[in-house]
Scaffold this motif. Structure first.
Motif, PDB file in Angstrom:
ATOM      1  N   LEU A 250      -9.757   2.357 -11.415  1.00 27.75           N
ATOM      2  CA  LEU A 250      -8.817   1.995 -12.478  1.00 27.75           C
ATOM      3  C   LEU A 250      -7.400   2.118 -11.938  1.00 27.75           C
ATOM      4  CD1 LEU A 250      -8.126   1.334 -15.409  1.00 27.75           C
ATOM      5  CD2 LEU A 250      -8.144   3.757 -15.896  1.00 27.75           C
ATOM      6  N   PHE A 251      -7.116   3.303 -11.403  1.00 25.72           N
ATOM      7  CA  PHE A 251      -5.787   3.560 -10.854  1.00 25.72           C
ATOM      8  C   PHE A 251      -5.555   2.722  -9.606  1.00 25.72           C
ATOM      9  CE2 PHE A 251      -2.845   5.757  -8.097  1.00 25.72           C
ATOM     10  CZ  PHE A 251      -1.820   6.119  -8.959  1.00 25.72           C
ATOM     11  N   ILE A 254      -4.969  -1.208  -9.842  1.00 26.29           N
ATOM     12  CA  ILE A 254      -3.665  -1.552 -10.420  1.00 26.29           C
ATOM     13  C   ILE A 254      -2.551  -1.120  -9.474  1.00 26.29           C
ATOM     14  CG2 ILE A 254      -2.127  -1.206 -12.387  1.00 26.29           C
ATOM     15  CD1 ILE A 254      -4.613  -0.690 -14.086  1.00 26.29           C
ATOM     16  N   ALA A 255      -2.699   0.071  -8.873  1.00 26.31           N
ATOM     17  CA  ALA A 255      -1.666   0.585  -7.965  1.00 26.31           C
ATOM     18  C   ALA A 255      -1.465  -0.364  -6.793  1.00 26.31           C
ATOM     19  CB  ALA A 255      -2.046   1.975  -7.467  1.00 26.31           C
ATOM     20  N   VAL A 258       0.567  -3.329  -7.877  1.00 26.10           N
ATOM     21  CA  VAL A 258       1.965  -3.017  -8.190  1.00 26.10           C
ATOM     22  C   VAL A 258       2.747  -2.663  -6.931  1.00 26.10           C
ATOM     23  CG1 VAL A 258       3.428  -1.346  -9.358  1.00 26.10           C
ATOM     24  CG2 VAL A 258       1.486  -2.323 -10.542  1.00 26.10           C
ATOM     25  N   ALA A 296      -5.289  17.590  -5.528  1.00 26.21           N
ATOM     26  CA  ALA A 296      -4.159  17.639  -6.461  1.00 26.21           C
ATOM     27  C   ALA A 296      -2.922  17.003  -5.839  1.00 26.21           C
ATOM     28  CB  ALA A 296      -3.874  19.090  -6.847  1.00 26.21           C
ATOM     29  N   SER A 299      -3.208  13.232  -5.522  1.00 28.02           N
ATOM     30  CA  SER A 299      -3.028  12.558  -6.811  1.00 28.02           C
ATOM     31  C   SER A 299      -1.542  12.471  -7.168  1.00 28.02           C
ATOM     32  CB  SER A 299      -3.813  13.317  -7.884  1.00 28.02           C
ATOM     33  OG  SER A 299      -3.634  12.735  -9.138  1.00 28.02           O
ATOM     34  N   ILE A 300      -0.829  13.591  -6.977  1.00 32.19           N
ATOM     35  CA  ILE A 300       0.609  13.605  -7.286  1.00 32.19           C
ATOM     36  C   ILE A 300       1.332  12.595  -6.402  1.00 32.19           C
ATOM     37  CG2 ILE A 300       2.713  15.009  -7.221  1.00 32.19           C
ATOM     38  CD1 ILE A 300       0.902  17.458  -7.802  1.00 32.19           C
ATOM     39  N   GLY A 303       0.898   8.984  -7.491  1.00 28.38           N
ATOM     40  CA  GLY A 303       1.726   8.663  -8.653  1.00 28.38           C
ATOM     41  C   GLY A 303       3.177   8.478  -8.266  1.00 28.38           C
ATOM     42  N   VAL A 304       3.686   9.395  -7.429  1.00 30.39           N
ATOM     43  CA  VAL A 304       5.091   9.337  -7.033  1.00 30.39           C
ATOM     44  C   VAL A 304       5.367   8.038  -6.268  1.00 30.39           C
ATOM     45  CG1 VAL A 304       6.827  10.396  -5.539  1.00 30.39           C
ATOM     46  CG2 VAL A 304       5.431  11.830  -7.038  1.00 30.39           C
ATOM     47  N   ILE A 306       3.895   5.149  -6.551  1.00 31.62           N
ATOM     48  CA  ILE A 306       4.008   4.007  -7.463  1.00 31.62           C
ATOM     49  C   ILE A 306       5.386   3.972  -8.103  1.00 31.62           C
ATOM     50  CG2 ILE A 306       3.190   3.014  -9.618  1.00 31.62           C
ATOM     51  CD1 ILE A 306       0.569   3.527  -8.978  1.00 31.62           C
ATOM     52  N   LEU A 307       5.858   5.153  -8.529  1.00 29.36           N
ATOM     53  CA  LEU A 307       7.178   5.197  -9.173  1.00 29.36           C
ATOM     54  C   LEU A 307       8.256   4.728  -8.195  1.00 29.36           C
ATOM     55  CD1 LEU A 307       7.014   8.480 -11.273  1.00 29.36           C
ATOM     56  CD2 LEU A 307       6.861   6.122 -12.060  1.00 29.36           C
ATOM     57  N   LEU A 310       8.052   1.012  -7.809  1.00 30.89           N
ATOM     58  CA  LEU A 310       8.579   0.351  -9.007  1.00 30.89           C
ATOM     59  C   LEU A 310      10.097   0.385  -9.015  1.00 30.89           C
ATOM     60  CD1 LEU A 310       6.195   1.679 -11.774  1.00 30.89           C
ATOM     61  CD2 LEU A 310       6.386  -0.670 -10.993  1.00 30.89           C
ATOM     62  N   LEU A 311      10.667   1.556  -8.679  1.00 30.31           N
ATOM     63  CA  LEU A 311      12.122   1.674  -8.732  1.00 30.31           C
ATOM     64  C   LEU A 311      12.765   0.810  -7.650  1.00 30.31           C
ATOM     65  CD1 LEU A 311      12.438   5.476  -9.537  1.00 30.31           C
ATOM     66  CD2 LEU A 311      13.036   3.552 -11.028  1.00 30.31           C
TER      67      LEU A 311
ATOM     68  N   LEU B 126      11.531   0.112 -16.391  1.00 31.94           N
ATOM     69  CA  LEU B 126      10.199  -0.151 -15.874  1.00 31.94           C
ATOM     70  C   LEU B 126       9.223  -0.381 -17.026  1.00 31.94           C
ATOM     71  CD1 LEU B 126      10.110   2.678 -13.180  1.00 31.94           C
ATOM     72  CD2 LEU B 126      10.693   0.281 -12.847  1.00 31.94           C
ATOM     73  N   ALA B 134       1.327   5.992 -13.458  1.00 33.38           N
ATOM     74  CA  ALA B 134       1.780   6.812 -12.333  1.00 33.38           C
ATOM     75  C   ALA B 134       1.932   8.280 -12.756  1.00 33.38           C
ATOM     76  CB  ALA B 134       3.101   6.269 -11.790  1.00 33.38           C
ATOM     77  N   ALA B 137      -1.352  10.163 -12.993  1.00 40.06           N
ATOM     78  CA  ALA B 137      -1.855  10.714 -11.729  1.00 40.06           C
ATOM     79  C   ALA B 137      -1.097  11.987 -11.357  1.00 40.06           C
ATOM     80  CB  ALA B 137      -1.722   9.665 -10.620  1.00 40.06           C
ATOM     81  N   ILE B 138       0.217  11.973 -11.612  1.00 36.13           N
ATOM     82  CA  ILE B 138       1.035  13.142 -11.249  1.00 36.13           C
ATOM     83  C   ILE B 138       0.625  14.367 -12.073  1.00 36.13           C
ATOM     84  CG2 ILE B 138       3.379  14.075 -11.273  1.00 36.13           C
ATOM     85  CD1 ILE B 138       4.362  11.224 -10.630  1.00 36.13           C
ATOM     86  N   GLY B 141      -2.724  15.791 -11.160  1.00 30.78           N
ATOM     87  CA  GLY B 141      -2.626  16.602  -9.948  1.00 30.78           C
ATOM     88  C   GLY B 141      -2.039  17.978 -10.239  1.00 30.78           C
ATOM     89  N   LEU B 144      -4.446  20.384 -11.792  1.00 29.61           N
ATOM     90  CA  LEU B 144      -5.389  20.978 -10.827  1.00 29.61           C
ATOM     91  C   LEU B 144      -4.733  22.131 -10.066  1.00 29.61           C
ATOM     92  CD1 LEU B 144      -7.205  17.864  -9.336  1.00 29.61           C
ATOM     93  CD2 LEU B 144      -8.234  19.739 -10.624  1.00 29.61           C
TER      94      LEU B 144
END
Lengths: 320, 327
Positions: A250-251, A254-255, A258, A296, A299-300, A303-304, A306-307, A310-311, B126, B134, B137-138, B141, B144
């Motif tokens: 899912l992630f 899409i990631a 993007v 962990a 995963s972080i 996410g970062v 992708i941000l 995007l930016l 955005l 996004a 996911a952060i 994490g 956890l």
């Protein structure tokens, strides 16, 4: 105008490729074995599963939709393949088309719900994801069925993991073939033109006499098709299908789209960007793993990233 | 004229009316099936468990409502529930001071997470669906890291307050009182300029901006409230289960959206009510109860939930179309 948009998509593709290469170098500095060709080929094979699922997601995002049903369509079709073929080649000749067809059907149903009943894509594909999950759990008795431990048919395992060309798994060739096919469809065919048109301006596309409903249904069906192929690949790579094997997709699907620079609003982007995005995601995670960063942290970081992407190139123009 | 106004009201509120009707129908169906299977009517205990099981989804769905009303969507709800659930289970002690402090801290974490989403959407310009994917996911994490193994503990006192009953009102679960307070809070908020602005930008952002509504402030408020509600959902979920789990919140993203949709809130923004979303959360729980009493294989739950969601949206679309045609 067109040039600016094209440039933006290109920028995403180039940046994602450049970042992936930079990460490979970082990984190589820490551990030289990281840049061994065998390791890089394995990473590319892992990226191909995300990349193939992202091919479908790219089509959907280009028309301004989104497909949240990828995880369980992928998972259901992988399980359908193993439980009907029972790991035998002489059953695979009908089991493979069956599972591919079921994937196309699930995708087409997404499209039909969206065009016939105005169901928002998020809701329709979310519900389809639940339907597929429930069907799998219910029909396999929570994956306790006798056929559930079946292996993927040898032909499919060969298709994805065998290396007739030394060092290059067949799966990579298949991915290259898919990339070329998707590239041709998007840039050289009428369907491709209509997909971009629909994503850029649905009303104008409809008013110019294009059957936007048909395009939408085809696009979602393609997403189901590619999710099924990605499921086959995962089942081949791990020998068996497992419950929940599709969840990360899912992630990831899409990631990849993007990060590759496609606009989530539709109409802008291309598949090369998604290919770059898929490779970048896998390289990022494996470099983090080299540095002993756990689930962990990975995963972080995903996410970062992708941000940041995007930016860098996903911002809308300011309104006044 | 009066008839016209009534029809106008009906057309405008079809989804909410349908969802409340569906809620009542599900309650009746549940009572009938329960009575057939158990040879008695459901009582105080069934009320307690049903409402306790629903309230965390209900809280997250109320939060989701604010964002959906602006025309956005919040996929990070599950991650915020994960992290607040973990914070509560890891850090909460048995003293009243610790309970109060950590409870407030979970809400603050939720508010901060929501505000972050809002800042990225408003000033980062955005798309909400990607931003919140996004941040999902952060936060997953970070959860956890906060609680690597499931466990931790929630003081029994907090569980008694949030998921028990008052000593002198044992037939009335505290969760029902909380649900009523939430509905009342929504009604109070409904007439504030803030929520009017949220509805306005959901209907037509340009027009709202042209009329002097601060789009930035309304959106930041909506995302922050959504995060706070998700934080409350994480806290409640931990209290109801008396322990924490860094991955238990993941389904909340999907269930909160399902509840909002079943509650008749338009995903295109500007239409709907948190009361509907709360009803939507109850519909989801009651559906599971009804399937259980109907003897349906529990492994098919997701199948029926998905099918039910589609059928509900299709029914709502068909009714709205026929009303519009009649007009």
């Amino acid at each position: 105008m067109m040039n600016v948009n094209a440039l933006r998509a290109e920028r995403g593709t180039l940046l994602a490729f450049a970042a992936a290469i930079a990460l490979v170098i970082v990984g190589g500095i820490y551990r030289p074995s990281f840049v061994q060709p065998e390791n890089l080929a394995t990473l590319l094979l892992l990226a191909s599963f995300i990349g193939i699922a992202a091919a479908g997601q790219t089509f959907v995002v280009l028309i301004g939709g989104i497909d949240l049903s990828v995880p369980w369509v992928l998972n259901a079709m992988a399980i359908l393949l193993t439980t009907t073929s029972l790991g035998q080649n002489d059953r695979a000749w009908w089991a493979v088309p069956l599972a591919l067809g079921a994937g196309v059907l699930a995708g087409a149903l997404n499209g039909l719900g969206i065009v016939l009943f105005d169901i928002p894509p998020v809701v329709m594909t979310l519900a389809m994801n639940g339907i597929m999950e429930g069907l799998v759990l219910g029909l396999t008795g929570g994956f306790t069925c006798g056929a559930c431990n079946s292996y993927a048919p040898p032909a499919i395992v060969w298709l994805f993991t065998a290396k007739p060309i030394p060092g290059v798994a067949n799966g990579l060739l298949l991915w290259a073939l898919i990339a070329a096919g998707v590239g041709v469809v998007l840039s050289l065919t009428l369907l491709g033109r209509r997909i971009y048109a629909l994503g850029n301006n649905p009303l104008a596309t409809y008013l110019s006499g294009i059957d936007t409903r048909a395009v939408t249904v085809i696009v979602y069906a393609l997403s189901g098709f590619f999710a099924a192929i990605a499921g086959f690949g995962l089942a081949a790579f791990g020998q068996q299908a497992t419950l929940g094997m599709g969840d990360p997709f899912l992630f990831d699907s899409i990631a990849a789209v993007v990060i590759g620079g496609a606009s989530i609003l539709g109409g802008k982007g291309n598949y090369w960007g998604s290919v770059a995005g898929a490779i970048f995601l896998i390289v990022l995670r494996s470099v983090l793993q080299e540095y002993n960063i756990g689930e962990a942290g990975r995963s972080i970081a995903s996410g970062v990233v992708i941000l940041i992407a995007l930016l860098l190139y996903g911002r809308q123009r300011a309104e006044f | 004229m009066a008839r016209l106004r009534l029809r106008y009201y009906a057309v405008q509120n079809v989804p909410l009316l349908l969802s409340l009707g569906l809620f009542v129908a599900m309650v009746i169906l549940y009572i009938i099936l329960f009575a057939l299977k158990q040879s008695r009517l459901p009582g105080a205990f069934e009320l307690l468990t049903t409402v306790n099981n629903t309230l965390s989804v209900g809280l997250s769905a109320i939060g989701q409502t604010f964002v959906v009303l602006t025309g956005g969507i919040d996929l990070s709800v599950g991650g915020i529930v994960d992290v607040t659930n973990s914070v509560a289970a890891r850090y909460m002690g048995d003293s009243p001071g610790s309970i109060a402090l950590v409870s407030l801290a979970t809400l603050a974490v939720g508010a901060f997470a929501g505000l972050t989403n809002g800042l990225l959407v408003v000033y980062g310009r955005l798309q909400p669906i990607i931003v919140t994917l996004a941040t999902l996911a952060i936060w997953e994490g970070i959860a956890l890291l906060v609680l690597p193994q499931q466990g931790g503990s929630i003081p029994p006192a907090l569980t008694a307050i949030l998921a028990g009953t008052l000593p002198f009102l044992t037939w009335l679960p505290n969760s029902v009182i909380i649900a009523v307070l939430l509905v009342a809070g929504w009604q109070l908020l409904r007439s504030t300029p803030f929520l009017t602005g949220v509805y306005a930008i959901g209907n037509d952002e340009r027009a709202a901006r042209a009329n002097g509504i601060s789009v930035a402030r309304a959106k930041l408020g909506a995302y922050t409230l959504a995060g706070t509600c998700a934080g409350a959902a994480g806290l409640y979920f931990a209290a109801a289960n008396t322990s924490g789990d860094a991955t238990s919140g993941t389904p909340f993203t999907l269930t909160s959206i399902a509840a909002v949709v079943l509650g008749g809130v338009s995903l295109f923004g500007g239409r709907g009510s948190a009361i509907g979303s709360l009803a939507g959360a109850f519909i989801l729980t009651l559906l599971l109860n009804v399937l259980f009493f109907a003897g349906v294989n529990t492994q098919l739950q997701e199948f029926f939930q998905g099918l039910f969601l589609i059928l509900a949206v299709v029914a709502s679309t068909l009714v709205r179309r026929s009303l519009q045609r009649a007009r």
